[in-house]
Structures are given as structure tokens and as C-alpha cells.
Design a protein around this motif. Structure first.
Motif, PDB file in Angstrom:
ATOM      1  N   UNK A  79       0.804  -1.229   0.000  1.00  0.00           N
ATOM      2  CA  UNK A  79       0.000   0.000   0.000  1.00  0.00           C
ATOM      3  C   UNK A  79       0.835   1.275   0.000  1.00  0.00           C
ATOM      4  N   UNK A  80       2.127   1.160   0.330  1.00  0.00           N
ATOM      5  CA  UNK A  80       2.985   2.350   0.440  1.00  0.00           C
ATOM      6  C   UNK A  80       4.099   2.372  -0.590  1.00  0.00           C
ATOM      7  N   UNK A  81       4.063   1.447  -1.552  1.00  0.00           N
ATOM      8  CA  UNK A  81       5.126   1.405  -2.544  1.00  0.00           C
ATOM      9  C   UNK A  81       4.731   0.574  -3.751  1.00  0.00           C
TER      10      UNK A  81
ATOM     11  N   UNK B 140      -8.921  -3.995  -2.244  1.00  0.00           N
ATOM     12  CA  UNK B 140      -9.330  -2.586  -2.158  1.00  0.00           C
ATOM     13  C   UNK B 140      -8.400  -1.862  -1.203  1.00  0.00           C
ATOM     14  N   UNK B 141      -8.048  -0.646  -1.574  1.00  0.00           N
ATOM     15  CA  UNK B 141      -7.181   0.139  -0.702  1.00  0.00           C
ATOM     16  C   UNK B 141      -7.268   1.614  -1.022  1.00  0.00           C
ATOM     17  N   UNK B 142      -7.014   2.431  -0.028  1.00  0.00           N
ATOM     18  CA  UNK B 142      -7.087   3.865  -0.216  1.00  0.00           C
ATOM     19  C   UNK B 142      -5.988   4.406  -1.099  1.00  0.00           C
ATOM     20  N   UNK B 143      -4.892   3.655  -1.258  1.00  0.00           N
ATOM     21  CA  UNK B 143      -3.769   4.098  -2.066  1.00  0.00           C
ATOM     22  C   UNK B 143      -4.091   4.112  -3.557  1.00  0.00           C
ATOM     23  N   UNK B 144      -5.179   3.448  -3.951  1.00  0.00           N
ATOM     24  CA  UNK B 144      -5.488   3.300  -5.368  1.00  0.00           C
ATOM     25  C   UNK B 144      -5.880   4.620  -6.017  1.00  0.00           C
ATOM     26  N   UNK B 145      -6.614   5.443  -5.270  1.00  0.00           N
ATOM     27  CA  UNK B 145      -7.110   6.691  -5.853  1.00  0.00           C
ATOM     28  C   UNK B 145      -7.456   7.653  -4.723  1.00  0.00           C
ATOM     29  N   UNK B 146      -6.861   8.833  -4.754  1.00  0.00           N
ATOM     30  CA  UNK B 146      -7.105   9.804  -3.700  1.00  0.00           C
ATOM     31  C   UNK B 146      -6.691  11.182  -4.198  1.00  0.00           C
ATOM     32  N   UNK B 147      -7.063  12.202  -3.444  1.00  0.00           N
ATOM     33  CA  UNK B 147      -6.573  13.544  -3.737  1.00  0.00           C
ATOM     34  C   UNK B 147      -6.150  14.214  -2.438  1.00  0.00           C
ATOM     35  N   UNK B 148      -5.238  15.161  -2.555  1.00  0.00           N
ATOM     36  CA  UNK B 148      -4.780  15.943  -1.406  1.00  0.00           C
ATOM     37  C   UNK B 148      -5.446  17.309  -1.465  1.00  0.00           C
ATOM     38  N   UNK B 149      -6.214  17.640  -0.437  1.00  0.00           N
ATOM     39  CA  UNK B 149      -6.980  18.881  -0.412  1.00  0.00           C
ATOM     40  C   UNK B 149      -6.129  20.046   0.100  1.00  0.00           C
ATOM     41  N   UNK B 150      -6.726  21.224   0.061  1.00  0.00           N
ATOM     42  CA  UNK B 150      -6.024  22.427   0.521  1.00  0.00           C
ATOM     43  C   UNK B 150      -5.658  22.358   2.003  1.00  0.00           C
ATOM     44  N   UNK B 151      -6.403  21.503   2.737  1.00  0.00           N
ATOM     45  CA  UNK B 151      -6.100  21.366   4.162  1.00  0.00           C
ATOM     46  C   UNK B 151      -4.914  20.435   4.425  1.00  0.00           C
ATOM     47  N   UNK B 152      -4.332  19.925   3.332  1.00  0.00           N
ATOM     48  CA  UNK B 152      -3.167  19.061   3.461  1.00  0.00           C
ATOM     49  C   UNK B 152      -3.479  17.603   3.711  1.00  0.00           C
TER      50      UNK B 152
ATOM     51  N   UNK C 244      -9.891   4.963   8.489  1.00  0.00           N
ATOM     52  CA  UNK C 244      -9.840   4.022   9.611  1.00  0.00           C
ATOM     53  C   UNK C 244      -8.460   3.386   9.710  1.00  0.00           C
ATOM     54  N   UNK C 245      -8.386   2.205  10.302  1.00  0.00           N
ATOM     55  CA  UNK C 245      -7.091   1.584  10.587  1.00  0.00           C
ATOM     56  C   UNK C 245      -6.584   0.667   9.477  1.00  0.00           C
ATOM     57  N   UNK C 246      -7.285   0.595   8.340  1.00  0.00           N
ATOM     58  CA  UNK C 246      -6.898  -0.321   7.276  1.00  0.00           C
ATOM     59  C   UNK C 246      -6.197   0.392   6.123  1.00  0.00           C
ATOM     60  N   UNK C 247      -5.164  -0.264   5.581  1.00  0.00           N
ATOM     61  CA  UNK C 247      -4.485   0.214   4.376  1.00  0.00           C
ATOM     62  C   UNK C 247      -4.976  -0.542   3.149  1.00  0.00           C
TER      63      UNK C 247
ATOM     64  N   UNK D  28       6.514 -11.538   2.011  1.00  0.00           N
ATOM     65  CA  UNK D  28       7.720 -11.034   1.363  1.00  0.00           C
ATOM     66  C   UNK D  28       8.225  -9.724   1.959  1.00  0.00           C
ATOM     67  N   UNK D  29       7.560  -9.238   3.003  1.00  0.00           N
ATOM     68  CA  UNK D  29       7.968  -7.965   3.604  1.00  0.00           C
ATOM     69  C   UNK D  29       7.992  -8.103   5.117  1.00  0.00           C
ATOM     70  N   UNK D  30       8.619  -7.151   5.761  1.00  0.00           N
ATOM     71  CA  UNK D  30       8.667  -7.128   7.223  1.00  0.00           C
ATOM     72  C   UNK D  30       7.462  -6.363   7.759  1.00  0.00           C
TER      73      UNK D  30
END
Length: 332
Positions: free
Chosen positions: A205-207, A224-236, A253-256, A322-324
Motif C-alpha cells: 500500500x505504500x510502494x 481494495x485500498x485507499x492508495x489506489x485513488x485519492x486527492x490531497x486537499x487544501x487542508x493538506x 480508519x485503521x486499514x491500508x 515477502x515484507x517485514x
């Protein structure tokens, strides 16, 4: 002579790539009718897109969403998907909700004009996303009725349904070995031509690398994951494309990511979205309650924002990590 014999026994393969449903799709099938089968799959998926698209003005869903009196006789495909979506909405207490279009449109996820609506605007739109208000004619279960202002979006099930259609078409052509990548939705038919299982990677999810591998046969693997499609708003802040129907806001929430392994693509597609909306604890509880029910069997792999890996025991022996991870948990 032996070399010629071995070559002649190798099954014919065909790989077809095309764009549909706002994503890139690849069909790889093996068998003497693989080319014809793949072309038919492409035709069927493109036809399905024309029926259920929210942006194509000729599609049934677009027409339904823009009628003054939202009432329409649906095609068999759109009717089947909507009935399925409403059934899953009920089972997941609205975590899967096909009526969120008024909200997602306002946030800009359908137009690309991203914005963060004010609380009052969201509150005014939420009554239009109540899937329980959707009804069908008592005389004809293909005739749908919506309240004024309600709109549908079948994006959380469309690719899964398309994958199931594709598998049936391939089977009809005698194909016994195939793998489909429908924009990240993976569906497999049988085993690989050499008799081995298919190896599917679970994305980080982070790479860009994969964090785990799964071996499967005749299964859908849908993430499904939030990394697939998102935008960064003016609030950062980052706002993802998966929405919580109870709040009218992107899930936070707590899921990636959530990965579902099951036989039917439409089931995996809808569950991956619903369980992502639920969050870790509710997703695990949903698996415990439903995974062994008839026609409800599925395995589950969760990656949390704290880099914990959680998976169901059915994946043991099929999962290669395959990851830590900070923690690895097998669900009891």
C-alpha cells in the motif's frame, strides 16, 4: 522427434489487452480457441461498460440517474448487479452501498474536480444515499424505482461481475486455463498450463513492490485500498475514493488494504469494498460470522496502517510473506 512432440503438446496461448471501465485489462488464456474466446470477452466487457457506466450518456445507469422520475426497465445485466448490490448492502449494513453517487460526485471523484464539501452540504445529500429506498415493481423485478435525486454507482461491483462473465465465456470456448487482470482484480480459471498454481502478488500500500504472494486456482483475488485513488486537499489531508455511507466522507480508519480470495468476482469485489469500510475489527468479525456459510466462503487478508498483516487460516500454505510487518496474525 521427441522435441517436436513436446512442442506440439504445448497449449496455444493468447494475450489480449484493452481499456474498459476506466482501467487497463489483460486476458491471458490457453487453448485452441483462446484467441476467439478473448475477443468475445473483450466485446462482452465493453458492452457491459456501456450498460452500467455512470458517465456514458447512453448507459442505463446514466439515464436512470438523470431522469426526472427515476423509473426504468433494466437490462438483465444491470438488474442482476443492482439486486446483488442491494443484497450485499443489507448483509453488510450499508458498508457496501450502490447509492453513494450523489456524495462521490460532490467530492469530485466522478469529474476530477476534487473538493471537500461543507458539513451541511453532506448532511443534505445523505438522505439521497439510503439504499433502502430503492424499490422494484411488484409485477416486474427488472423495473427499478428511485426517489427523486437518488443516483446509482455500480463501480464497487462492476469489474467483479465482468470477471465472472469473462470466466463463463472462456469456459464456453473450452478454455481450462486462464488468468485475468481487470484493473487489479485478478481472476483465474483452472491451473497454469504446466499444472502449477497461479502466483498472485499482493501490492504494498505504500510502494510499488509486492508484500506477499498467494497461490490460487479457480479463484478471484481482489484488493481494495485507499492508495489506489485519492486527492490531497487544501487542508493538506488525503481523501480516498472509498466512502463511508454513514458519514458521507471518505473512509479514514485503521486499514491500508483488504484482499478477498473467493470463487466469484462479484462477491470478492463487493466484500473488499465493504470490509475496507468496516475497519479491522468489524472485518475480522464479518469473516468469522460468514466465511463458512453456503455460497459465502472467502478468505481474508488485511494490511493495517500500523503495518500489521492479518489473514484467515484458509490461506496458510498458500501465502508467502515477502515484507517485514510489525505484526503477523492468523485469525482464530
Amino acid at each position: 522427434m521427441m522435441m517436436e512432440l513436446l512442442i506440439s503438446c504445448k497449449p496455444k496461448s493468447n494475450k489480449l489487452s484493452f481499456e474498459a471501465m476506466n482501467t487497463f485489462m489483460v486476458i491471458q488464456s490457453y487453448g485452441k480457441n483462446s484467441e476467439q474466446a478473448n475477443l468475445e470477452v473483450e466485446k462482452e466487457i465493453l458492452n457491459l461498460e456501456k450498460i452500467i457506466s455512470t458517465t456514458n450518456e447512453e448507459s442505463q445507469i446514466y439515464q436512470l440517474n438523470h431522469l426526472e422520475n427515476p423509473k426504468l426497465l433494466l437490462s438483465p445485466h444491470s438488474s442482476q448487479i443492482i439486486h446483488y448490490a442491494l443484497d450485499m448492502a443489507q448483509k453488510t449494513d450499508g458498508a457496501l452501498n450502490p447509492a453513494l453517487y450523489p456524495i462521490t460526485q460532490t467530492w469530485g471523484f466522478t469529474t476530477g474536480n476534487y473538493r471537500v464539501p461543507e458539513d451541511k452540504e453532506i448532511a443534505n445529500l445523505l438522505p439521497l444515499t439510503d439504499y433502502k429506498k430503492i424499490s422494484f415493481s411488484t409485477e416486474n423485478q427488472n423495473e427499478i424505482n428511485l426517489e427523486q435525486g437518488m443516483m446509482l454507482d455500480l463501480g464497487s461491483l462492476g469489474k467483479g461481475y465482468a470477471g465472472d462473465l469473462a470466466i463463463e465465456i472462456l469456459k464456453k470456448h473450452g478454455i481450462k486455463s486462464a488468468i485475468l487482470d481487470l484493473g487489479g482484480n485478478i481472476q483465474t480459471l483452472g491451473k497454469k498450463p504446466d499444472g502449477k498454481s497461479w502466483a498472485i502478488g499482493i501490492k504494498n500500500p505504500w510502494g510499488k513492490n509486492v508484500v506477499a504472494g498467494l497461490t490460487v486456482n479457480d479463484m478471484a483475488v481482489i484488493t481494495s485500498g485507499g492508495y489506489e485513488r485519492y486527492f490531497t486537499a487544501d487542508d493538506g489531508k488525503d481523501y480516498i475514493h472509498i466512502f463511508d455511507g454513514k458519514t458521507g466522507r471518505p473512509v479514514n480508519n485503521d486499514l491500508a488494504s483488504v484482499t478477498i480470495v473467493t470463487q466469484k468476482g462479484i462477491y470478492g469485489d463487493s466484500l473488499s469494498t465493504a470490509l475496507f469500510v468496516m475497519g479491522k475489527d468489524q472485518a475480522v468479525n464479518y469473516w468469522k460470522k460468514h466465511h463458512s456459510e453456503p455460497d459465502q466462503n472467502f478468505d481474508l487478508l488485511l494490511i493495517t496502517n500500523d503495518e500489521e498483516l492479518i489473514y484467515s487460516p484458509g490461506l496458510q500454505g498458500k501465502l508467502q510473506i515477502l515484507a517485514n510487518f510489525s505484526e503477523i496474525t492468523v485469525i482464530d
